[in-house]
Design a protein around this motif. Structure first.
Motif, PDB file in Angstrom:
ATOM      1  N   VAL A  59       0.828  -1.203   0.000  1.00  0.00           N
ATOM      2  CA  VAL A  59       0.000   0.000   0.000  1.00  0.00           C
ATOM      3  C   VAL A  59       0.864   1.255   0.000  1.00  0.00           C
ATOM      4  O   VAL A  59       1.868   1.342   0.715  1.00  0.00           O
ATOM      5  CB  VAL A  59      -0.937   0.020   1.229  1.00  0.00           C
ATOM      6  N   ARG A  60       0.467   2.227  -0.821  1.00  0.00           N
ATOM      7  CA  ARG A  60       1.074   3.555  -0.816  1.00  0.00           C
ATOM      8  C   ARG A  60      -0.036   4.588  -0.653  1.00  0.00           C
ATOM      9  O   ARG A  60      -1.002   4.588  -1.416  1.00  0.00           O
ATOM     10  CB  ARG A  60       1.854   3.815  -2.107  1.00  0.00           C
ATOM     11  N   HIS A  61       0.115   5.452   0.328  1.00  0.00           N
ATOM     12  CA  HIS A  61      -0.940   6.415   0.635  1.00  0.00           C
ATOM     13  C   HIS A  61      -1.032   7.509  -0.426  1.00  0.00           C
ATOM     14  O   HIS A  61      -0.019   8.037  -0.892  1.00  0.00           O
ATOM     15  CB  HIS A  61      -0.684   7.060   1.999  1.00  0.00           C
ATOM     16  N   ALA A  62      -2.268   7.834  -0.802  1.00  0.00           N
ATOM     17  CA  ALA A  62      -2.549   8.953  -1.707  1.00  0.00           C
ATOM     18  C   ALA A  62      -3.765   9.687  -1.153  1.00  0.00           C
ATOM     19  O   ALA A  62      -4.866   9.125  -1.114  1.00  0.00           O
ATOM     20  CB  ALA A  62      -2.824   8.455  -3.122  1.00  0.00           C
ATOM     21  N   PRO A  63      -3.605  10.919  -0.709  1.00  0.00           N
ATOM     22  CA  PRO A  63      -4.732  11.644  -0.106  1.00  0.00           C
ATOM     23  C   PRO A  63      -5.775  12.129  -1.101  1.00  0.00           C
ATOM     24  O   PRO A  63      -6.935  12.326  -0.753  1.00  0.00           O
ATOM     25  CB  PRO A  63      -4.049  12.824   0.586  1.00  0.00           C
ATOM     26  N   GLY A  64      -5.375  12.329  -2.360  1.00  0.00           N
ATOM     27  CA  GLY A  64      -6.293  12.888  -3.344  1.00  0.00           C
ATOM     28  C   GLY A  64      -7.048  11.836  -4.128  1.00  0.00           C
ATOM     29  O   GLY A  64      -6.563  10.723  -4.346  1.00  0.00           O
ATOM     30  N   ILE A  65      -8.265  12.209  -4.558  1.00  0.00           N
ATOM     31  CA  ILE A  65      -9.106  11.308  -5.357  1.00  0.00           C
ATOM     32  C   ILE A  65      -9.648  12.084  -6.555  1.00  0.00           C
ATOM     33  O   ILE A  65     -10.193  13.182  -6.405  1.00  0.00           O
ATOM     34  CB  ILE A  65     -10.289  10.746  -4.537  1.00  0.00           C
ATOM     35  N   ILE A  66      -9.513  11.528  -7.747  1.00  0.00           N
ATOM     36  CA  ILE A  66     -10.091  12.123  -8.952  1.00  0.00           C
ATOM     37  C   ILE A  66     -11.509  11.587  -9.108  1.00  0.00           C
ATOM     38  O   ILE A  66     -11.713  10.393  -9.299  1.00  0.00           O
ATOM     39  CB  ILE A  66      -9.243  11.781 -10.189  1.00  0.00           C
ATOM     40  N   THR A  67     -12.484  12.472  -9.005  1.00  0.00           N
ATOM     41  CA  THR A  67     -13.882  12.059  -9.099  1.00  0.00           C
ATOM     42  C   THR A  67     -14.297  11.894 -10.551  1.00  0.00           C
ATOM     43  O   THR A  67     -13.618  12.354 -11.475  1.00  0.00           O
ATOM     44  CB  THR A  67     -14.790  13.098  -8.425  1.00  0.00           C
ATOM     45  N   ASN A  68     -15.449  11.266 -10.761  1.00  0.00           N
ATOM     46  CA  ASN A  68     -15.955  11.059 -12.120  1.00  0.00           C
ATOM     47  C   ASN A  68     -16.336  12.370 -12.792  1.00  0.00           C
ATOM     48  O   ASN A  68     -16.344  12.472 -14.024  1.00  0.00           O
ATOM     49  CB  ASN A  68     -17.170  10.128 -12.096  1.00  0.00           C
ATOM     50  N   GLU A  69     -16.662  13.385 -11.991  1.00  0.00           N
ATOM     51  CA  GLU A  69     -17.089  14.663 -12.549  1.00  0.00           C
ATOM     52  C   GLU A  69     -15.907  15.587 -12.883  1.00  0.00           C
ATOM     53  O   GLU A  69     -16.087  16.605 -13.562  1.00  0.00           O
ATOM     54  CB  GLU A  69     -18.018  15.388 -11.566  1.00  0.00           C
ATOM     55  N   MET A  70     -14.730  15.262 -12.412  1.00  0.00           N
ATOM     56  CA  MET A  70     -13.580  16.143 -12.577  1.00  0.00           C
ATOM     57  C   MET A  70     -13.104  16.170 -14.027  1.00  0.00           C
ATOM     58  O   MET A  70     -13.005  15.140 -14.687  1.00  0.00           O
ATOM     59  CB  MET A  70     -12.441  15.690 -11.654  1.00  0.00           C
ATOM     60  N   LYS A  71     -12.803  17.371 -14.528  1.00  0.00           N
ATOM     61  CA  LYS A  71     -12.284  17.519 -15.881  1.00  0.00           C
ATOM     62  C   LYS A  71     -10.809  17.131 -15.937  1.00  0.00           C
ATOM     63  O   LYS A  71     -10.111  17.140 -14.921  1.00  0.00           O
ATOM     64  CB  LYS A  71     -12.457  18.959 -16.356  1.00  0.00           C
ATOM     65  N   GLY A  72     -10.349  16.790 -17.149  1.00  0.00           N
ATOM     66  CA  GLY A  72      -8.964  16.362 -17.321  1.00  0.00           C
ATOM     67  C   GLY A  72      -7.958  17.394 -16.871  1.00  0.00           C
ATOM     68  O   GLY A  72      -6.930  17.069 -16.265  1.00  0.00           O
ATOM     69  N   THR A  73      -8.235  18.683 -17.136  1.00  0.00           N
ATOM     70  CA  THR A  73      -7.304  19.742 -16.735  1.00  0.00           C
ATOM     71  C   THR A  73      -7.178  19.827 -15.224  1.00  0.00           C
ATOM     72  O   THR A  73      -6.088  20.046 -14.689  1.00  0.00           O
ATOM     73  CB  THR A  73      -7.773  21.089 -17.301  1.00  0.00           C
ATOM     74  N   SER A  74      -8.293  19.649 -14.521  1.00  0.00           N
ATOM     75  CA  SER A  74      -8.258  19.666 -13.052  1.00  0.00           C
ATOM     76  C   SER A  74      -7.523  18.442 -12.515  1.00  0.00           C
ATOM     77  O   SER A  74      -6.783  18.535 -11.538  1.00  0.00           O
ATOM     78  CB  SER A  74      -9.685  19.708 -12.496  1.00  0.00           C
ATOM     79  N   ALA A  75      -7.716  17.308 -13.170  1.00  0.00           N
ATOM     80  CA  ALA A  75      -7.040  16.082 -12.743  1.00  0.00           C
ATOM     81  C   ALA A  75      -5.526  16.213 -12.880  1.00  0.00           C
ATOM     82  O   ALA A  75      -4.767  15.696 -12.051  1.00  0.00           O
ATOM     83  CB  ALA A  75      -7.536  14.897 -13.571  1.00  0.00           C
ATOM     84  N   LEU A  76      -5.076  16.905 -13.918  1.00  0.00           N
ATOM     85  CA  LEU A  76      -3.638  17.093 -14.114  1.00  0.00           C
ATOM     86  C   LEU A  76      -3.012  17.919 -12.995  1.00  0.00           C
ATOM     87  O   LEU A  76      -1.848  17.714 -12.633  1.00  0.00           O
ATOM     88  CB  LEU A  76      -3.376  17.774 -15.460  1.00  0.00           C
ATOM     89  N   ARG A  77      -3.788  18.822 -12.430  1.00  0.00           N
ATOM     90  CA  ARG A  77      -3.262  19.669 -11.356  1.00  0.00           C
ATOM     91  C   ARG A  77      -3.258  18.962  -9.995  1.00  0.00           C
ATOM     92  O   ARG A  77      -2.559  19.392  -9.085  1.00  0.00           O
ATOM     93  CB  ARG A  77      -4.093  20.954 -11.259  1.00  0.00           C
TER      94      ARG A  77
END
Length: 373
Positions: A59-77
């Motif tokens: 396991v490696r911890h990741a605090p952030g989650i990309i939601t289904n509604e998130m746009k690609g540009t926001s996911a890149l940030r």
């Protein structure tokens, strides 16, 4: 090196479905090493209840989650998301591939930016397996590139052929270009140019020619190549047709007492057909042409479906899929170099790089990522 980096937080049922799917995968791939990336506070209790999944996962911890509604540009940030860290693990050589059931558009965008395309590949292509009357069929592109030129289609054919060899186990898969007719004069310049290149390439013996929409379900060829716009429409149309057929069958068998009795008699055959057409069996679309294996699981799948996506990724890792693509592209470049006319004003033969580049028209269509279902 880890076999795969898995985005534990992507998908409708994550992370529970992901852990249950990995428990199934542990039975099939006991030697696999999985880097499981996500919210540690949610993952550790789930792994504590699954000895099989725990045996293959780190396991490696990741605090952030990309939601289904998130746009690609926001996911890149969002650089601390489970999807981004899984992609980074492959880019940094920690893992050989990524599996995610998360946001399709974000996955495509991250894959292109973080992993980048392989040398000699202009654009990646989204590929998947679908059923036909003669067995499974590989289709690409299914939405990664809405507009494609002839060079892209040729590269898709090389990648699709390698995919069919690895995942379907076919020694010499046949290839068809999806067109509005099977005659050589049909279609636009782009698709006719791609056909000419394939007829002169090392894949000439496997190139069937043009195929039409009905040839996909007929299984006329093992690989069907098209642009992302047409491929995505064909995919969604096929999915809709299957749902319609299922709905109509239910209506027919529930019409009256005689039809219900007919269902009882036909049930063994219907169960076999349901198993054959089970969408979980075909789960796991692959983004081909990148510096690493990237598999997209359907977001609404269950544990069995997610395990199948892992199966696809493991097949590609174990059988050195990307090496096969590199070999195919290199062979295509050598043939193009050998058949290219002398360079204008120089008097010498064109280089392999020049010949490969000449496959593409001067006016390239803009690259565009399309979200798939």
């Amino acid at each position: 090196m880890f076999s795969l980096a898995v985005d534990a937080m992507g998908g409708d049922g994550a992370p529970e479905i992901v852990i249950d799917g990995l428990a199934i995968s542990a039975e099939r791939h006991p030697a696999a090493r999985i880097l499981l990336i996500g919210d540690e506070a949610r993952l550790l209790p789930l792994l504590a209840r699954s000895q099989a999944a725990r045996a293959i996962c780190t396991v490696r911890h990741a605090p952030g989650i990309i939601t289904n509604e998130m746009k690609g540009t926001s996911a890149l940030r969002l650089r601390d998301s489970s999807m981004r860290l899984a992609m980074d693990a492959v880019a940094q050589g920690e893992a050989q591939g990524v599996v995610s059931a998360g946001n399709s558009g974000a996955l495509l965008a991250l894959a292109k930016i973080v992993l980048k395309t392989m040398p000699g590949i202009d654009r990646p292509a989204l590929s998947a397996i679908s059923p036909s009357a003669c067995g499974d069929v590989v289709m690409l592109d299914l939405g990664a590139n809405v507009a494609c030129d002839s060079r892209n289609l040729v590269e898709f054919a090389v990648m699709g052929e390698a995919f069919a060899r690895v995942v379907l186990g076919l020694p010499a898969p046949t290839i068809g270009l999806l067109n509005v007719g099977s005659e050589q004069m049909k279609g636009d310049d782009r698709i006719r140019q791609a056909a000419d290149v394939l007829r002169a390439s090392p894949l000439a013996g496997q190139f069937y020619g043009f195929v039409e929409g009905h040839d996909i379900t007929a299984g006329t060829t093992d690989v069907v190549v098209t642009d992302g716009f047409t491929g995505n429409v064909a995919l969604k149309t096929g999915e809709g047709a299957l749902k319609l057929a299922g709905t109509l069958l239910k209506q027919v068998f529930n019409a009256n007492m005689m039809s219900r009795l007919g269902y009882v008699l036909a049930r063994p055959g219907l169960d076999r057909m349901r198993e054959w057409l089970d969408p979980r069996r075909y789960n796991g679309a692959v983004l081909l042409g990148l510096n690493g294996v990237v598999v997209k699981s359907h977001g609404g799948t269950d544990a069995e479906g997610f395990a199948h996506a892992v199966d696809v990724a493991m097949d590609m890792v174990v059988h050195n899929f990307n090496d096969r693509i590199r070999t195919g592209i290199a062979e295509l470049g050598r043939v193009a170099a050998a058949t290219a006319p002398p360079a204008s004003g120089v008097g010498g033969a064109a280089t392999a790089d020049d010949a490969t580049t000449s496959l593409a028209p001067t006016d390239h269509a803009a690259s565009r990522l399309a979200t798939t279902g």
